[in-house]
Design a protein around this motif. Structure first.
Motif, PDB file in Angstrom:
ATOM      1  N   ALA A  10      -1.335  -6.996  -5.142  1.00 55.46           N
ATOM      2  CA  ALA A  10      -2.273  -5.854  -5.147  1.00 55.46           C
ATOM      3  C   ALA A  10      -1.640  -4.648  -5.834  1.00 55.46           C
ATOM      4  CB  ALA A  10      -2.672  -5.490  -3.723  1.00 55.46           C
ATOM      5  N   VAL A  11      -0.337  -4.461  -5.646  1.00 59.28           N
ATOM      6  CA  VAL A  11       0.341  -3.306  -6.256  1.00 59.28           C
ATOM      7  C   VAL A  11       0.481  -3.522  -7.766  1.00 59.28           C
ATOM      8  CG1 VAL A  11       2.429  -1.884  -6.229  1.00 59.28           C
ATOM      9  CG2 VAL A  11       1.505  -2.783  -4.088  1.00 59.28           C
ATOM     10  N   GLU A  12       0.770  -4.767  -8.171  1.00 59.65           N
ATOM     11  CA  GLU A  12       0.807  -5.085  -9.617  1.00 59.65           C
ATOM     12  C   GLU A  12      -0.550  -4.735 -10.240  1.00 59.65           C
ATOM     13  OE1 GLU A  12       3.288  -5.856 -11.340  1.00 59.65           O
ATOM     14  OE2 GLU A  12       4.687  -7.149 -10.253  1.00 59.65           O
ATOM     15  N   THR A  60     -11.200   3.314   0.853  1.00 60.66           N
ATOM     16  CA  THR A  60     -10.789   1.947   1.159  1.00 60.66           C
ATOM     17  C   THR A  60      -9.372   1.755   0.627  1.00 60.66           C
ATOM     18  OG1 THR A  60     -11.434  -0.393   1.055  1.00 60.66           O
ATOM     19  CG2 THR A  60     -11.721   0.902  -0.978  1.00 60.66           C
ATOM     20  N   SER A  61      -8.823   0.550   0.766  1.00 61.48           N
ATOM     21  CA  SER A  61      -7.485   0.268   0.221  1.00 61.48           C
ATOM     22  C   SER A  61      -7.287  -1.237   0.249  1.00 61.48           C
ATOM     23  CB  SER A  61      -6.403   0.963   1.049  1.00 61.48           C
ATOM     24  OG  SER A  61      -6.068   0.180   2.174  1.00 61.48           O
ATOM     25  N   PRO A  62      -6.261  -1.737  -0.442  1.00 61.55           N
ATOM     26  CA  PRO A  62      -6.025  -3.183  -0.416  1.00 61.55           C
ATOM     27  C   PRO A  62      -5.779  -3.720   0.994  1.00 61.55           C
ATOM     28  CG  PRO A  62      -4.791  -2.177  -2.209  1.00 61.55           C
ATOM     29  CD  PRO A  62      -5.375  -1.052  -1.403  1.00 61.55           C
ATOM     30  N   VAL A 181       8.671   9.747   2.781  1.00 63.88           N
ATOM     31  CA  VAL A 181       9.268   8.428   3.006  1.00 63.88           C
ATOM     32  C   VAL A 181       8.130   7.494   3.385  1.00 63.88           C
ATOM     33  CG1 VAL A 181      10.917   7.076   4.339  1.00 63.88           C
ATOM     34  CG2 VAL A 181      11.406   9.488   3.826  1.00 63.88           C
ATOM     35  N   ASN A 182       7.856   6.519   2.511  1.00 65.61           N
ATOM     36  CA  ASN A 182       6.730   5.619   2.759  1.00 65.61           C
ATOM     37  C   ASN A 182       7.166   4.466   3.658  1.00 65.61           C
ATOM     38  OD1 ASN A 182       4.327   4.281   2.761  1.00 65.61           O
ATOM     39  ND2 ASN A 182       4.077   4.226   0.539  1.00 65.61           N
ATOM     40  N   ASN A 183       6.561   4.397   4.825  1.00 65.84           N
ATOM     41  CA  ASN A 183       6.863   3.300   5.749  1.00 65.84           C
ATOM     42  C   ASN A 183       6.244   1.984   5.293  1.00 65.84           C
ATOM     43  OD1 ASN A 183       8.354   4.695   7.840  1.00 65.84           O
ATOM     44  ND2 ASN A 183       6.441   5.747   8.362  1.00 65.84           N
ATOM     45  N   ASP A 185       6.008  -1.004   2.835  1.00 69.74           N
ATOM     46  CA  ASP A 185       6.840  -1.699   1.867  1.00 69.74           C
ATOM     47  C   ASP A 185       5.923  -2.249   0.754  1.00 69.74           C
ATOM     48  OD1 ASP A 185       8.271  -3.605   0.555  1.00 69.74           O
ATOM     49  OD2 ASP A 185       8.669  -4.847   2.310  1.00 69.74           O
ATOM     50  N   LEU A 186       6.113  -1.804  -0.469  1.00 69.24           N
ATOM     51  CA  LEU A 186       5.198  -2.169  -1.547  1.00 69.24           C
ATOM     52  C   LEU A 186       5.407  -3.609  -2.033  1.00 69.24           C
ATOM     53  CD1 LEU A 186       5.083   1.200  -3.520  1.00 69.24           C
ATOM     54  CD2 LEU A 186       3.425   0.312  -1.871  1.00 69.24           C
ATOM     55  N   ALA A 187       6.398  -4.287  -1.478  1.00 70.07           N
ATOM     56  CA  ALA A 187       6.582  -5.708  -1.820  1.00 70.07           C
ATOM     57  C   ALA A 187       5.713  -6.594  -0.936  1.00 70.07           C
ATOM     58  CB  ALA A 187       8.051  -6.091  -1.659  1.00 70.07           C
ATOM     59  N   ARG A 188       5.602  -6.240   0.328  1.00 66.68           N
ATOM     60  CA  ARG A 188       4.825  -7.078   1.260  1.00 66.68           C
ATOM     61  C   ARG A 188       3.637  -6.338   1.875  1.00 66.68           C
ATOM     62  NH1 ARG A 188       9.908  -8.549   1.532  1.00 66.68           N
ATOM     63  NH2 ARG A 188      10.426  -6.852   2.945  1.00 66.68           N
ATOM     64  N   LEU A 189       3.553  -5.053   1.617  1.00 68.49           N
ATOM     65  CA  LEU A 189       2.503  -4.180   2.158  1.00 68.49           C
ATOM     66  C   LEU A 189       2.543  -4.083   3.688  1.00 68.49           C
ATOM     67  CD1 LEU A 189      -0.581  -4.763  -0.184  1.00 68.49           C
ATOM     68  CD2 LEU A 189       1.240  -3.073  -0.326  1.00 68.49           C
ATOM     69  N   GLU A 190       3.710  -4.415   4.265  1.00 64.69           N
ATOM     70  CA  GLU A 190       3.856  -4.266   5.716  1.00 64.69           C
ATOM     71  C   GLU A 190       4.356  -2.852   6.026  1.00 64.69           C
ATOM     72  OE1 GLU A 190       6.613  -7.342   6.515  1.00 64.69           O
ATOM     73  OE2 GLU A 190       5.078  -8.909   6.314  1.00 64.69           O
ATOM     74  N   LEU A 232       3.339  14.696   8.671  1.00 67.03           N
ATOM     75  CA  LEU A 232       2.995  13.269   8.634  1.00 67.03           C
ATOM     76  C   LEU A 232       1.819  13.087   7.702  1.00 67.03           C
ATOM     77  CD1 LEU A 232       2.759  13.174  12.462  1.00 67.03           C
ATOM     78  CD2 LEU A 232       4.654  12.267  11.177  1.00 67.03           C
ATOM     79  N   LEU A 233       1.819  12.024   6.934  1.00 71.45           N
ATOM     80  CA  LEU A 233       0.668  11.708   6.074  1.00 71.45           C
ATOM     81  C   LEU A 233      -0.042  10.508   6.686  1.00 71.45           C
ATOM     82  CD1 LEU A 233      -0.932  11.954   3.429  1.00 71.45           C
ATOM     83  CD2 LEU A 233       0.778  10.536   2.361  1.00 71.45           C
ATOM     84  N   VAL A 234      -1.300  10.724   7.068  1.00 71.50           N
ATOM     85  CA  VAL A 234      -2.029   9.674   7.799  1.00 71.50           C
ATOM     86  C   VAL A 234      -3.371   9.396   7.128  1.00 71.50           C
ATOM     87  CG1 VAL A 234      -2.912   8.943  10.044  1.00 71.50           C
ATOM     88  CG2 VAL A 234      -0.997  10.555   9.944  1.00 71.50           C
ATOM     89  N   GLY A 235      -3.600   8.140   6.788  1.00 70.51           N
ATOM     90  CA  GLY A 235      -4.868   7.730   6.185  1.00 70.51           C
ATOM     91  C   GLY A 235      -5.680   6.828   7.099  1.00 70.51           C
TER      92      GLY A 235
HETATM   93  O1  LIG Z   1      -2.824   1.652   1.902  1.00 61.77           O
HETATM   94  C1  LIG Z   1      -2.705   0.616   1.240  1.00 61.77           C
HETATM   95  O2  LIG Z   1      -3.283  -0.461   1.509  1.00 61.77           O
HETATM   96  C2  LIG Z   1      -1.820   0.605   0.023  1.00 61.77           C
HETATM   97  C3  LIG Z   1      -1.640  -0.586  -0.669  1.00 61.77           C
HETATM   98  C4  LIG Z   1      -0.853  -0.601  -1.800  1.00 61.77           C
HETATM   99  C5  LIG Z   1      -0.230   0.545  -2.255  1.00 61.77           C
HETATM  100  C6  LIG Z   1      -0.403   1.745  -1.575  1.00 61.77           C
HETATM  101  C7  LIG Z   1      -1.192   1.778  -0.443  1.00 61.77           C
HETATM  102  N1  LIG Z   1      -1.398   2.954   0.241  1.00 61.77           N
HETATM  103  C8  LIG Z   1      -1.113   4.242  -0.278  1.00 61.77           C
HETATM  104  C9  LIG Z   1      -0.556   5.174   0.695  1.00 61.77           C
HETATM  105  O3  LIG Z   1       0.478   5.729   0.406  1.00 61.77           O
HETATM  106  C10 LIG Z   1      -1.262   5.424   1.990  1.00 61.77           C
HETATM  107  O4  LIG Z   1      -2.608   5.593   1.719  1.00 61.77           O
HETATM  108  C11 LIG Z   1      -0.797   6.635   2.781  1.00 61.77           C
HETATM  109  O5  LIG Z   1       0.576   6.687   2.910  1.00 61.77           O
HETATM  110  C12 LIG Z   1      -1.434   6.582   4.182  1.00 61.77           C
HETATM  111  O6  LIG Z   1      -1.078   5.385   4.828  1.00 61.77           O
HETATM  112  P1  LIG Z   1      -1.839   4.873   6.131  1.00 61.77           P
HETATM  113  O7  LIG Z   1      -1.840   5.986   7.132  1.00 61.77           O
HETATM  114  O8  LIG Z   1      -1.054   3.704   6.618  1.00 61.77           O
HETATM  115  O9  LIG Z   1      -3.216   4.525   5.702  1.00 61.77           O
END
Ligand SMILES: O=C(O)c1ccccc1NCC(=O)[C@H](O)[C@H](O)COP(=O)(O)O
Length: 274
Positions: A10-12, A60-62, A181-183, A185-190, A232-235
């Motif tokens: 998805a990131v690719e 939305t998001s992957p 700091v992104n919790n 992981d863009l390799a596994r999306l965990e 905190l950044l929260v989506g």
């Molecule tokens: O959110 C995803 O599914 C995602 C997938 C692939 C690359 C990036 C992705 N998210 C971007 C973000 O950085 C988040 O939207 C942002 O940090 C908020 O995260 P969350 O609170 O876990 O929605």
């Protein structure tokens, strides 16, 4: 790009779409932004007894279970009403359902700083839309120092995203002052909140440190604050993409009150009722 290997499909796909969009915007003239400072917004939240939360308009998001079609301006206004310190707006259209136009409408409607959340790969990618902050992801940028300088020259506050201590060092060497700091992981999306706990102690005190992704409960908020998060950044937890379509204002309020006196008073009231 720093590392082309080990990315989730998805990131690719997100990066391929970003490269296509970069071709379309390569001839734009440089923007000049009069930015609302994030530092002042954080100070105001702390003075009010609110946890500094950057609430994200993320249709939305992957990894989301669905999508929300609500008007982005109404969502952002509800988030500010719930105590959000700033608003993050996904402008990526293909995988996140966002748009630069939605960001402009939101920025005209609210008075807090607005972050443009997208996959900016080079200087020309900055000239798409005015915002107060712009996301720069260390892993995806070849000339990080050049991109940070170019963002600052235009008036943006760059939020520089890292995922491990090595990327933190790269970000600091390149002049980053606001670091996310992104919790995730863009390799596994965990997502793993331990990521922030591992990286935060390595950051100098004068950096504004933001814990991104995976924060969903008041307990998560308290945990990230204890680990040193200035904000905190929260989506997802605020947007709640599931079938219920809950109130984003209430979802924001639950997090901005976490661990504050207001939260404790509510908990006390609840325990008296029992
Ligand atoms: O959110 C995803 O599914 C995602 C997938 C692939 C690359 C990036 C992705 N998210 C971007 C973000 O950085 C988040 O939207 C942002 O940090 C908020 O995260 P969350 O609170 O876990 O929605």
């Amino acid at each position: 790009m720093n590392s082309r290997t080990d990315l989730a499909p998805a990131v690719e796909s997100i990066l391929a779409a970003a490269r296509e969009r970069a071709d379309e915007t390569s001839d734009r003239s440089p923007l000049s932004v009069d930015a609302r400072p994030l530092s002042g917004a954080i100070r105001r939240a702390e003075a009010d007894g609110r946890v500094p939360v950057i609430a994200e308009v993320k249709p939305t998001s992957p990894t989301a279970e669905g999508s929300r079609e609500d008007d982005p301006v109404e969502l952002a206004e509800a988030m500010v009403d719930g105590g959000a310190t700033a608003i993050s707006v996904l402008t990526e259209p293909t995988h996140f359902g966002g748009s630069p136009e939605a960001l402009t409408r939101i920025r005209n409607a609210v008075d807090v700083p607005v972050l443009r959340k997208d996959f900016v790969l080079d200087e020309s990618g900055l000239d798409v839309v005015e915002a107060d902050l712009v996301l720069v992801i260390v892993r995806f940028v070849d000339d990080l120092e050049g991109l940070i300088e170019a963002a600052k020259r235009r008036g943006f506050q760059p939020l520089v995203e890292v995922h491990d201590p090595e990327e933190l060092e790269v970000a600091l060497d390149a002049g980053a002052e606001i670091i996310g700091v992104n919790n995730r992981d863009l390799a596994r999306l965990e997502v793993d909140l331990e990521t922030f706990e591992l990286v935060a102690p390595e950051a100098p005190d004068d950096v504004t440190l933001i814990a991104e992704s995976g924060v969903s409960t008041p307990a998560d908020v308290r945990r990230m604050r204890e680990a040193g998060a200035d904000a905190l950044l929260v989506g997802s937890a605020i947007m709640d993409h599931g079938e219920g379509e809950t109130d984003v204002g209430e979802n924001t309020r639950r997090l901005t009150r976490a661990g504050t006196q207001l939260d404790e008073r509510e908990n006390d009231d609840r325990s008296t009722e029992i």
